[in-house]
Every structure is written in structure tokens, then in C-alpha cells.
Design an enzyme around this catalytic site. Structure first.
Site, PDB file in Angstrom:
ATOM      1  N   MET A  41      -8.570   3.597  -1.341  1.00 27.34           N
ATOM      2  CA  MET A  41      -7.309   3.165  -0.718  1.00 27.34           C
ATOM      3  C   MET A  41      -7.269   1.643  -0.740  1.00 27.34           C
ATOM      4  O   MET A  41      -8.275   0.990  -0.460  1.00 27.34           O
ATOM      5  CB  MET A  41      -7.244   3.639   0.736  1.00 27.34           C
ATOM      6  CG  MET A  41      -6.070   3.036   1.506  1.00 27.34           C
ATOM      7  SD  MET A  41      -5.943   3.614   3.215  1.00 27.34           S
ATOM      8  CE  MET A  41      -7.417   2.950   3.931  1.00 27.34           C
ATOM      9  N   ASN A  42      -6.089   1.066  -1.063  1.00 22.08           N
ATOM     10  CA  ASN A  42      -5.933  -0.377  -0.840  1.00 22.08           C
ATOM     11  C   ASN A  42      -4.686  -0.647   0.006  1.00 22.08           C
ATOM     12  O   ASN A  42      -4.639  -0.163   1.141  1.00 22.08           O
ATOM     13  CB  ASN A  42      -6.069  -1.221  -2.111  1.00 22.08           C
ATOM     14  CG  ASN A  42      -5.190  -0.865  -3.271  1.00 22.08           C
ATOM     15  OD1 ASN A  42      -5.223   0.255  -3.765  1.00 22.08           O
ATOM     16  ND2 ASN A  42      -4.421  -1.810  -3.757  1.00 22.08           N
ATOM     17  N   ASP A  43      -3.719  -1.383  -0.477  1.00 23.13           N
ATOM     18  CA  ASP A  43      -2.676  -1.959   0.382  1.00 23.13           C
ATOM     19  C   ASP A  43      -1.917  -0.949   1.249  1.00 23.13           C
ATOM     20  O   ASP A  43      -1.548   0.122   0.757  1.00 23.13           O
ATOM     21  CB  ASP A  43      -1.607  -2.645  -0.473  1.00 23.13           C
ATOM     22  CG  ASP A  43      -2.177  -3.459  -1.607  1.00 23.13           C
ATOM     23  OD1 ASP A  43      -3.396  -3.658  -1.658  1.00 23.13           O
ATOM     24  OD2 ASP A  43      -1.382  -3.897  -2.458  1.00 23.13           O
ATOM     25  N   TRP A 103       3.001   0.689  -7.605  1.00 22.99           N
ATOM     26  CA  TRP A 103       2.285  -0.337  -6.861  1.00 22.99           C
ATOM     27  C   TRP A 103       3.021  -0.658  -5.566  1.00 22.99           C
ATOM     28  O   TRP A 103       3.985  -0.002  -5.219  1.00 22.99           O
ATOM     29  CB  TRP A 103       2.085  -1.578  -7.757  1.00 22.99           C
ATOM     30  CG  TRP A 103       1.070  -1.345  -8.852  1.00 22.99           C
ATOM     31  CD1 TRP A 103       0.593  -0.138  -9.290  1.00 22.99           C
ATOM     32  CD2 TRP A 103       0.425  -2.336  -9.642  1.00 22.99           C
ATOM     33  NE1 TRP A 103      -0.316  -0.329 -10.307  1.00 22.99           N
ATOM     34  CE2 TRP A 103      -0.440  -1.668 -10.542  1.00 22.99           C
ATOM     35  CE3 TRP A 103       0.483  -3.732  -9.693  1.00 22.99           C
ATOM     36  CZ2 TRP A 103      -1.232  -2.353 -11.461  1.00 22.99           C
ATOM     37  CZ3 TRP A 103      -0.300  -4.423 -10.606  1.00 22.99           C
ATOM     38  CH2 TRP A 103      -1.161  -3.737 -11.480  1.00 22.99           C
ATOM     39  N   SER A 104       2.594  -1.730  -4.912  1.00 25.11           N
ATOM     40  CA  SER A 104       3.017  -1.960  -3.521  1.00 25.11           C
ATOM     41  C   SER A 104       4.495  -2.255  -3.342  1.00 25.11           C
ATOM     42  O   SER A 104       5.176  -2.721  -4.265  1.00 25.11           O
ATOM     43  CB  SER A 104       2.189  -3.091  -2.921  1.00 25.11           C
ATOM     44  OG  SER A 104       0.897  -2.587  -2.680  1.00 25.11           O
ATOM     45  N   GLU A 224       0.652 -12.271  -4.051  1.00 21.83           N
ATOM     46  CA  GLU A 224       0.817 -10.832  -3.946  1.00 21.83           C
ATOM     47  C   GLU A 224       1.371 -10.510  -2.558  1.00 21.83           C
ATOM     48  O   GLU A 224       1.214 -11.286  -1.605  1.00 21.83           O
ATOM     49  CB  GLU A 224      -0.521 -10.116  -4.141  1.00 21.83           C
ATOM     50  CG  GLU A 224      -1.095 -10.285  -5.542  1.00 21.83           C
ATOM     51  CD  GLU A 224      -2.304  -9.387  -5.802  1.00 21.83           C
ATOM     52  OE1 GLU A 224      -2.299  -8.684  -6.812  1.00 21.83           O
ATOM     53  OE2 GLU A 224      -3.250  -9.397  -4.994  1.00 21.83           O
TER      54      GLU A 224
HETATM   55  N1  DQQ Z   1      -2.352  -4.170  -4.999  1.00 24.45           N
HETATM   56  C1  DQQ Z   1      -1.247  -3.483  -5.626  1.00 24.45           C
HETATM   57  C2  DQQ Z   1      -0.356  -4.550  -6.136  1.00 24.45           C
HETATM   58  C3  DQQ Z   1      -0.677  -5.698  -5.263  1.00 24.45           C
HETATM   59  C4  DQQ Z   1      -2.155  -5.592  -5.096  1.00 24.45           C
HETATM   60  C5  DQQ Z   1      -1.777  -2.585  -6.691  1.00 24.45           C
HETATM   61  C6  DQQ Z   1      -2.679  -6.297  -3.891  1.00 24.45           C
HETATM   62  O1  DQQ Z   1       1.005  -4.160  -6.054  1.00 24.45           O
HETATM   63  O2  DQQ Z   1      -0.270  -6.912  -5.839  1.00 24.45           O
HETATM   64  O3  DQQ Z   1      -2.611  -1.581  -6.153  1.00 24.45           O
HETATM   65  O4  DQQ Z   1      -3.898  -5.759  -3.454  1.00 24.45           O
END
Ligand code: DQQ
Length: 566
Positions: A41-43, A103-104, A224
Site C-alpha cells: 500500500m502507498n498513498d 495512480w493518485s 507529487e
Molecule cells: N504514488 C503514486 C503517484 C504519486 C506517487 C503512484 C507518490 O501518483 O505521485 O503509486 O507516492
């Protein structure tokens, strides 16, 4: 020699021999921080409240514990921001404009209450473009199904501007001007200047790029996940993202790709020129503040109209390398959501864990106020120290003997690194030893140091989080973190709160004026073998006027139940 409990020894033997944690024994899974059951998991994406239900979407790789470009938006909902129900993936690659990844992005609630999502799609040519998604069924408060606009992509870099198709992502929540036009910004860079590219729209479908950016700054690299929102000049209440007017300041937050830090600038939004003007003294990148001086990235806020507050989410990555993440089968957690507001000084933000987290507190332990002599410590027993919330307050009535601050010391992290917890000063280090083994071979120290400025009778307060002794067995990034805290120790108590959750320590100095989050992976100080202490390793005594701790219950996070819908 430290003693391992039989279960922690078994965990480590299995890990070392087979390269895997036994599924039932995951010492680093958190108990009250948001994380999926498994995988990467990220953003945080599109946080919002809709019909009384909180929504959190997040960047998720359904296939493994490392990031992958064709990532999806996973989705969970909650009634209290603490316990979460998982749903099916809300947005996933399905059309040419996002076939290589979703993406985010962010959610915007239209004046009629309808939520819309703008997100970055990676298209069939691997270019970053902006897409729109809307709920299929507005009467479902869980908003389980989402549909995509047939007009996608709505924004794409074209040849007439200098924007590179691999530096054009992460649309913010849109805001509505008095002229009836929506505005949104997209993170970008031109050359080495980071930039918030501005778009306008009357209908949320046709978007026109403004000739100028909302803001940009030299030598900051790719921006970002920008975030742009109003804050009240008169209190902690949050404001709807479209609010402008007297007494309202604006905050621009950018996540710097080059440093992986989230920085924010307090300033003014000029709605006529459609530009953001940083307050005096905040023009230069070097003067920008950070939400958190530890690990904290790709954050995003939303306005919670139910409680009139602005709430901040952020991704807190692992400090281990990918091989360990693969072995444990997951990577990444979200910080505890924080209420965020403008400090009375107008110069910085203040953050505090949302009040709902206090529902998890149990077994309150209070230690009577006491003088903590230089070189002494006291154990806080009676709480589950690996899963705890602790608040401590220090008083220093007489600062005569404070060490002088070397005028060359401008980087707080460097001072914390040089002067870790074992280095004795006059006042400090004093603070908390968390996730400590009984014999202290392992511990993470979160502490203050107080220095006197040379020329004036003024003091500087440094807050550090020192991870260098946090684990005996596992090798990982143990960088020490540090921040100066804007507090006057001659007039105010120095308060520290730490949320401890197995592999994370989230600390809030001076009521949330400086925050530091650290990931640690102890091998001895695991579960029932973890201890918590207050300590003073300075030469001078300090007074502990409050020391209160709680065990924390486990939150219900993402366990499949009748509403789960994988
Ligand atoms: N993570 C997303 C992007 C963003 C980056 C891709 C920041 O949209 O710029 O997983 O962690």
C-alpha cells in the site's frame, strides 16, 4: 544477556531459516494503524465523508508486497476513522486512459453532495493523464461501485507546453471560485522547478489549462500529491476547500519526489490572479516546514463537515528493504488520521490524532509528578507497551545551566544524529524510551534537548527520535530524525505524546507543533516483552508534571465481514 520468549524465538528462527514470518506470528503488523490484510500500500487517495461514512481509497498492489505501476485504488469505509471495512477495488485499469495504472488523486464533493474523483491514469502510451470517476449508485453510502467518464482523459499534457508526460500527476480536490469556475492543480516539474499546474472548468468535464501555475519553486524537482486548502485564522475548525474570504489563510503542501518529504507553505490565495502567495519568510524552499520530520509522505487532507475539522492522512513506508517486505507479505501503513489547523501564531500548522483514537484507550496508568534527576529513568508499567498511547509533560523551572546552541547548528536532524540519546547535555536528552527490551539493549528514544541562544536570553527546543538502537537482529534504515519545536520552555511545559503500535512510533511534540514518525522492528521488545520508560539523561533535573499512559485495544481494520466485497 537478553531473554527471548519462546514465541519470539520461534518467530525469529522461522524467519532466519525459511525467510518467512509464520502467518499467525507477525511481530510488525500494527494493531490500530490502517493497513490492508496483505500486499503493498502507498498513498492515501480521495479521502472524504459521504452520507456520514468515511471513505479511504489507497494505492494498492493486489499481487504483491512491492510497488507496481499498474496499481489500483483499493477502498475501505468507516464510521469513526479507526475501524475499517474493506470493499472491492474502486478504480482499476480498464480503459485506454488508465490501462497501465490508476495512480493518485482526490475526491471533490459537488454543492449538491455528489462526490467525484479525479485521478491520474497511466495510458496506453505510458503517459500520465487525468481521469474522472463517479459513483454508480449515489444512494449507496458505501459507494462500492464506480464508473469512469467516457470523456477520459480530461487533461493531458500537449505539445504546446513543456510539461513532460511522465511529470503530470496527482490532481487535488477541486475548489469552486465565486465566478462559478472549478479549479484543480496537478503536480509537475519543468526543468528542476516543481510546479502546481492549474486547470479551470465550468462543468468538471471540459478543463482548460491556465497560462500560469498556481505556484512553482526552483530546484525543488517533481511535486507529487499537491494539496491546497484554506485554514481559519481564528481557531481549530476546518473549512470547506472552496472557502475564501477575510480571516482565511491558505496552505499549499507538496510531496517532494527527490527527498520523499512532505513540505507545506502558509500563505494567501489571490483568487483574482489565481495564484498562491507564500507568507513572508516562506518563499524559499529551505524555509518550508514539514508535516512530520520522520517518515511521512504523499499526504492528503479532506474537510470533515460532520465534525467541522480538516483531517490529514499520509502513507508511512517501511524502513526495511523489499526482500523483508516480501517475506512478511506486506508493506506500508497509514498514519493515524490527524486533525490539522493553523497555529495561533499564523506561522505553522498544528496536528493532533483525531479524537476517535481515544476510544481505543484502556487501563489508564498515571504516574505521580516527580523530579527526574539527571541520569535516571522510571518504568511505566501496567500498559501493553508495544501497543500504547502515552503522554508526558516536563517542566524546567530554571534554565540557567542550559547548553549554548552552536550558531552553526541549523539542521535539527544533524544535531539529533550527532547527539543521540546517550550523549549527555545540560537539559536533555529527556523524554521516552519506547519499544524497549527489559535490559535496554533495544529501544527507540524520543526526547527533547533545550539550548540557550548565545546572544539573547532565548531558548531553542530540539525534538529527536533516535532509532539507532531499535533492533538487535534486523538491519534496516535506522536514521535518526529531528526538528526544532516553536515553544518557549520558560513559559510552557514541554509535552510529548507517542502512539506506539508494534513497528511504528508516531510522536507529537508541544501539542502537535512538531511531529516525528518512525518505523522500527525490534527483535526482543516484541509484544509482552516491550517496555516503556520515561528518562532523563541530561546532567540537570527536570520535573515530570504529567505521565499518563494507556494500553490500546486492537482496532477492526479490514477484516472481511458481511459487507466485504472482494
Ligand atoms: N504514488 C503514486 C503517484 C504519486 C506517487 C503512484 C507518490 O501518483 O505521485 O503509486 O507516492
Amino acid at each position: 544477556m537478553a531473554r527471548h520468549s519462546p514465541s519470539s524465538l520461534l518467530t525469529w528462527l522461522l524467519f532466519l531459516l525459511h525467510g518467512q514470518f509464520p502467518p499467525a506470528n507477525q511481530p510488525y503488523r500494527t494493531s490500530y494503524h490502517f493497513q490492508p490484510l496483505q500486499n503493498w500500500m502507498n498513498d492515501p487517495n480521495g479521502p472524504m465523508i459521504y452520507k456520514g461514512i468515511y471513505h479511504l481509497f489507497y494505492q494498492y498492489n493486489p499481487y504483491g508486497a512491492v510497488w507496481s505501476a499498474n496499481i489500483v485504488w483499493a477502498h475501505s469505509t468507516s464510521t469513526d476513522l479507526i475501524n475499517w471495512i474493506p470493499h472491492s477495488h474502486a478504480i482499476y485499469p480498464s480503459q485506454p486512459s488508465d490501462i497501465n495504472g490508476c495512480w493518485s488523486g482526490s475526491a471533490t464533493i459537488l454543492p449538491g453532495g455528489e462526490p467525484l474523483i479525479l485521478y491520474t491514469g497511466i495510458n496506453q502510451k505510458n503517459q500520465e493523464v487525468q481521469n474522472l470517476a463517479m459513483p454508480k449508485n449515489l444512494s449507496d453510502p458505501y459507494l462500492v461501485e464506480w464508473t469512469k467518464s467516457a470523456k477520459n482523459p480530461l487533461m493531458a499534457p500537449d505539445n504546446t507546453d513543456n510539461i513532460n508526460a511522465s511529470s503530470f500527476r496527482d490532481p487535488t480536490t477541486a475548489w469552486l471560485g465565486p465566478d462559478g469556475k472549478w479549479r484543480v492543480i496537478i503536480g509537475s516539474e519543468i526543468g528542476s522547478s516543481g510546479m502546481a499546474v492549474l486547470y479551470w472548468s465550468k462543468d468538471f468535464i471540459q478543463w482548460t489549462k491556465a497560462q500560469h501555475s498556481l505556484h512553482s519553486a526552483e530546484d525543488t524537482g517533481m511535486w507529487e500529491c499537491p494539496d491546497f486548502y484554506p485554514v481559519s485564522g481564528t481557531g481549530a475548525d476546518g473549512l470547506d476547500t472552496s472557502t475564501i474570504g477575510p480571516g482565511v489563510k491558505h496552505v499549499l503542501k507538496v510531496s517532494l519526489f527527490d527527498t520523499k518529504h512532505d513540505h507545506y507553505i502558509v500563505g494567501t490565495y489571490d483568487i483574482v490572479k489565481d495564484v498562491f502567495i507564500p507568507d513572508k519568510g516562506s518563499e524559499e524552499y529551505k524555509s518550508w516546514l514539514r508535516y512530520d520530520y520522520g517518515k511521512y509522505y504523499a499526504s492528503k487532507t479532506f474537510f470533515d463537515g460532520a465534525k467541522n475539522r480538516r483531517v490529514l492522512w499520509a502513507w508511512i513506508n517501511e524502513s526495511t528493504d523489499a526482500t523483508i517486505d516480501v517475506k512478511k507479505g506486506w508493506s506500508g501503513i497509514q498514519g493515524i488520521p490527524r486533525q490539522i489547523w493553523l497555529d495561533r501564531s499564523g506561522k505553522q500548522l498544528v496536528q493532533w490524532p483525531v479524537e476517535e483514537i481515544e476510544k481505543l484507550r484502556m487501563n489508564q496508568v498515571d504516574l505521580p509528578g516527580r523530579l527526574l534527576k539527571g541520569g535516571s529513568m522510571v518504568e511505566v508499567s501496567g500498559v501493553t507497551a508495544a501497543q500504547a498511547d502515552v503522554e508526558i509533560e516536563f517542566e524546567i523551572p530554571e534554565l540557567e545551566k542550559a547548553d549554548f546552541l552552536d550558531p552553526n547548528w541549523s539542521d535539527p536532524q544533524a544535531i539529533c544524529r550527532q547527539k543521540g540519546a546517550p550523549v549527555r547535555g545540560g537539559f536533555g536528552p529527556f523524554g521516552l524510551l519506547v519499544l524497549a527490551s527489559k535490559d535496554l539493549q533495544e529501544h527507540t528514544s524520543v526526547f527533547f534537548r533545550v539550548f540557550r541562544h548565545h546572544d539573547k536570553n532565548k531558548f531553542a527546543v530540539l525534538m529527536c527520535s533516535d532509532q539507532s538502537r531499535s533492533s538487535l537482529l534486523l538491519d534496516y534504515d535506522k536514521t535518526t530524525f529531528g526538528a526544532f519545536v516553536d515553544v518557549d520552555p520558560t513559559r510552557e511545559k514541554l509535552s510529548l505524546r507517542s502512539l506506539i503500535d508494534h513497528s511504528i512510533v508516531e510522536s507529537f511534540g508541544a501539542g502537535g507543533k512538531a511531529c516525528i514518525s518512525a518505523r522500527v522492528y525490534p527483535s526482543l521488545a516484541v509484544d509482552g516483552n516491550a517496555h516503556l520508560y520515561a528518562f532523563n539523561n541530561g546532567t540537570q533535573s527536570v520535573r515530570v508534571s504529567k505521565l499518563r499512559a494507556w494500553s490500546m485495544k486492537k482496532a477492526q481494520i479490514n477484516y472481511a465481514n458481511e459487507r466485504a466485497n472482494y
